[in-house]
Scaffold this active site. Sequence first.
Site, PDB file in Angstrom:
ATOM      1  N   THR A  50       0.858  33.983  53.523  1.00  0.00           N
ATOM      2  CA  THR A  50       1.867  34.060  52.387  1.00  0.00           C
ATOM      3  C   THR A  50       3.004  34.975  52.491  1.00  0.00           C
ATOM      4  O   THR A  50       2.979  35.935  53.332  1.00  0.00           O
ATOM      5  CB  THR A  50       1.223  34.455  51.088  1.00  0.00           C
ATOM      6  OG1 THR A  50       0.601  36.050  51.679  1.00  0.00           O
ATOM      7  CG2 THR A  50       0.050  33.537  50.560  1.00  0.00           C
ATOM      8  N   ASN A  78       4.934  37.976  51.084  1.00  0.00           N
ATOM      9  CA  ASN A  78       4.799  38.869  49.905  1.00  0.00           C
ATOM     10  C   ASN A  78       6.074  39.569  49.465  1.00  0.00           C
ATOM     11  O   ASN A  78       6.638  40.162  50.221  1.00  0.00           O
ATOM     12  CB  ASN A  78       3.550  39.659  50.395  1.00  0.00           C
ATOM     13  CG  ASN A  78       2.263  39.197  50.298  1.00  0.00           C
ATOM     14  OD1 ASN A  78       2.322  38.056  50.235  1.00  0.00           O
ATOM     15  ND2 ASN A  78       0.978  39.652  50.940  1.00  0.00           N
ATOM     16  N   GLU A  92       2.738  36.401  45.775  1.00  0.00           N
ATOM     17  CA  GLU A  92       2.505  35.855  47.062  1.00  0.00           C
ATOM     18  C   GLU A  92       2.991  34.441  47.160  1.00  0.00           C
ATOM     19  O   GLU A  92       2.288  33.671  46.504  1.00  0.00           O
ATOM     20  CB  GLU A  92       1.098  36.213  47.536  1.00  0.00           C
ATOM     21  CG  GLU A  92       0.664  37.576  47.454  1.00  0.00           C
ATOM     22  CD  GLU A  92      -0.898  37.571  47.639  1.00  0.00           C
ATOM     23  OE1 GLU A  92      -1.220  37.865  48.844  1.00  0.00           O
ATOM     24  OE2 GLU A  92      -1.983  37.505  46.723  1.00  0.00           O
TER      25      GLU A  92
END
Length: 324
Positions: free
Chosen positions: A211, A213, A257
């Site tokens: 992800t 973030n 995320e």
Amino acid sequence: MSGFIRLAGLDQVPASLRGAMVAIGNFDGCHRGHQHVFRALKARAAALGVPALVLTFEPHPRDVFAPAPFMFRLTYADQKAEIAEALGLDGIVVMPFDLPFSHIEAEDFVTRFLVGALGVTGVSVGADFHFGYKRQGTPDFLRDAGLRHGFEVEILDMLDEGDDHISSSRIRALLGEGDVAGAGQLLGYHWFLSGVVVKGDQRGRELGFPTANTASPTGFGLLQGVYAVRAKLNGRLLDGVASYGKPMFNNERPPFETWIFDFDEDIYGETLEVALLGTVRGQVKFAGLDELIAAVNNDAAQARLLLQSTLPVSELDEKLGFFR
């Protein structure tokens, strides 16, 4: 005029912006009610052959008066500027707001900023707008100031949707319920947020879905859940699924995320803009990692379907650049 102009304060106003028609307000969200003010401003400015300019304040005054920042902000200065430019306005002034600024008398605000710095041709505000020390600057005060100083004043009624006014507080409440579609209808565009990509705990990468973030700001009031998103990164549009909230791990002020589909590049330090195009589900605390992985893969499949079927809600939504 050529090119959108953004100013941080009114110390040096270019000649091209003097004599403008000016909309004044906090404009958190730049929602359809605010856009009603902006469009009226733009039409009047075009009729008079003068620039159309937004004058707004950062941080939000409510955060300045509070012991610590607390507001769930819909739009910060960058997003306000992006929306104003997409609407075809000529520029935006972002006035730094602090406690000393809050003590400026309404008449002083008019003479120093509207008349002195900007030489305004006219001012457009919403019917609920107040300014100056102790909110002395009422719509009636502004009308009188316009007569005394020789500029037009247009007070626009608030825009209704259903049984109530379109307002930033209504939109915050909808986002707090995870209703991004309902919020988008009042905003007139799909809500988007922006942030610098930072390193997380790398847990998503270990589980097979890395992800990107971004930090959630103080007061971030979006419902913890999973959303279908489209991101802008250096001119590219990227589809993905985003999660806010970490119920199985450390859930204190979690990051936002975004798992970008079919993407594996190092983008730490890059600015990512993310539009929420649909709601997949609320947050769930799973029994184990296998159950979590299966749920995330299902979330991704649902997000892809939402992204394929979701259309812009307005011309502005298209101009903001999250649709192909």
